[in-house]
Design an enzyme around this catalytic site. Structure first.
Site, mmCIF file in Angstrom:
data_model
loop_
_atom_site.group_PDB
_atom_site.id
_atom_site.type_symbol
_atom_site.label_atom_id
_atom_site.label_comp_id
_atom_site.label_asym_id
_atom_site.label_seq_id
_atom_site.Cartn_x
_atom_site.Cartn_y
_atom_site.Cartn_z
ATOM 1 N N GLY A 1 30.528 60.931 82.910
ATOM 2 C CA GLY A 1 31.390 61.204 81.765
ATOM 3 C C GLY A 1 31.362 62.671 81.372
ATOM 4 O O GLY A 1 32.377 63.253 80.978
ATOM 5 N N ILE B 1 30.691 55.713 89.753
ATOM 6 C CA ILE B 1 31.674 56.329 88.868
ATOM 7 C C ILE B 1 31.306 57.790 88.620
ATOM 8 O O ILE B 1 30.174 58.212 88.825
ATOM 9 C CB ILE B 1 31.780 55.580 87.523
ATOM 10 C CG1 ILE B 1 30.450 55.654 86.763
ATOM 11 C CG2 ILE B 1 32.205 54.137 87.756
ATOM 12 C CD1 ILE B 1 30.504 55.020 85.372
ATOM 13 N N HIS C 1 25.953 57.164 89.616
ATOM 14 C CA HIS C 1 27.002 58.070 90.090
ATOM 15 C C HIS C 1 26.905 58.371 91.579
ATOM 16 O O HIS C 1 27.677 59.188 92.086
ATOM 17 C CB HIS C 1 26.943 59.369 89.280
ATOM 18 C CG HIS C 1 26.950 59.135 87.798
ATOM 19 N ND1 HIS C 1 28.038 58.620 87.133
ATOM 20 C CD2 HIS C 1 25.982 59.306 86.861
ATOM 21 C CE1 HIS C 1 27.744 58.502 85.839
ATOM 22 N NE2 HIS C 1 26.507 58.909 85.656
ATOM 23 N N ASP D 1 21.890 65.569 86.281
ATOM 24 C CA ASP D 1 22.045 64.166 85.892
ATOM 25 C C ASP D 1 21.873 63.302 87.130
ATOM 26 O O ASP D 1 22.801 63.105 87.901
ATOM 27 C CB ASP D 1 23.408 63.926 85.255
ATOM 28 C CG ASP D 1 23.528 62.524 84.674
ATOM 29 O OD1 ASP D 1 22.773 61.625 85.109
ATOM 30 O OD2 ASP D 1 24.377 62.314 83.792
#
Length: 291
Positions: free
Chosen positions: A217, A214, A199, A194
């Site tokens: 998820g 962040i 991120h 990903d």
């Protein structure tokens, strides 16, 4: 409008061969914090952690299905389907369901087929349901359903989609565990495929409305499933049949996940909060179905 619903739903599914080996599985598990036992007095060579990190004892956590064959048809591929042209900075992962048809082998080759299964109009956002079905020579392995929120693309008069949500669990949880997130965990997790700069890149994160990068998820999702497997299912990954969740809030590297579990017949209901932010919700509507 950037999303042409009719074209997206009518688009031919995209298929591609995927392959993975023990190093892919080990890297994924390390990205979830495997080997860094939350009990600081327990070494990384704890047998309970070695089943995730040592090739001779390796078991595959079912959430590996979300990253197996990095670069295969999946969420990112779904965002480039005909009829879909969106700004990645406006994209948020809203929810995820993985359904296992049988245990994931440590190494394998398979075909992944992705398509847009639904497009919903939530007013201020559109929701794309990207379904990826994976099968090998012996038949179906798993099905991934990813719910993707695209901010600013709603209001086109389409179906709102399912609105029913389960009642939140009540009473004292049967188990509560905490899982610390390393400061560099997002940088390690993204190596499983990903590559969203949200991120890793502070400037991109600011463009997306966050003051700093962040955590993925799906990293929180995998950490949560691992916590359930380790504490409720005796470390037996083969008992998991499915894991569904809704992403309710962000997690920042360096924080601590507080995972609460309620055991029911054949399933575990889970909530996850950020401990340092008064248990601000991170995952809700989370259910792990098991044998």
């Amino acid at each position: 409008m950037p999303i042409d619903v009719a074209q997206a739903l009518a688009a031919e599914p995209r298929s591609a061969g995927i392959a993975w080996g023990h190093k892919d599985v080990q890297l994924y598990h390390l990205g979830l914090g495997a080997g860094a036992n939350p009990d600081r007095d327990t070494p990384a060579t704890d047998p309970d952690e070695l089943r995730y990190t040592l090739e001779s004892r390796l078991h595959v956590l079912p959430s590996f299905a979300t990253v197996a064959g990095a670069g295969s048809p999946g969420v990112i591929s779904g965002l480039s389907m005909p009829g879909v042209d969106v700004n990645l900075a406006h994209v948020l992962h809203g929810g995820q369901t993985v359904t296992l048809h049988r245990p994931i082998p440590v190494a394998g080759e398979a075909v992944a087929t992705a398509r847009i299964a639904a497009v919903y109009d939530k007013g201020k956002a559109a929701v794309l349901v990207v379904r990826t079905e994976v099968a090998d020579a012996d038949g179906p392995l798993w099905t991934n359903d990813a719910q993707i929120f695209v901010r600013g693309e709603g209001g086109f008069g389409g179906e709102r989609g399912p609105s029913a949500r389960p009642e939140p669990p009540t009473g004292t949880p049967d188990r509560t565990v905490e899982r610390p997130i390393r400061a560099d965990q997002a940088l390690l997790y993204r190596l499983s495929g990903d590559w969203n700069p949200l991120h890793a890149d502070p400037e991109f994160a600011k463009l997306a409305g966050f003051d700093r990068p962040i955590l993925h998820g799906l990293c929180t999702y995998g950490m949560t499933l691992k916590a359930v497997v380790d504490t409720v299912l005796g470390g037996d990954v083969t008992r998991v049949r499915s894991c569904a969740t809704r992403f309710a809030g962000v997690v920042y590297p360096g924080e601590t996940l507080r995972v609460r579990m309620w055991e029911e017949d054949g399933r575990v209901r889970v909530t996850v909060g950020a401990a340092e932010r008064d248990d601000a919700p991170v995952l809700t509507d989370t259910v792990v179905e098991h044998t």
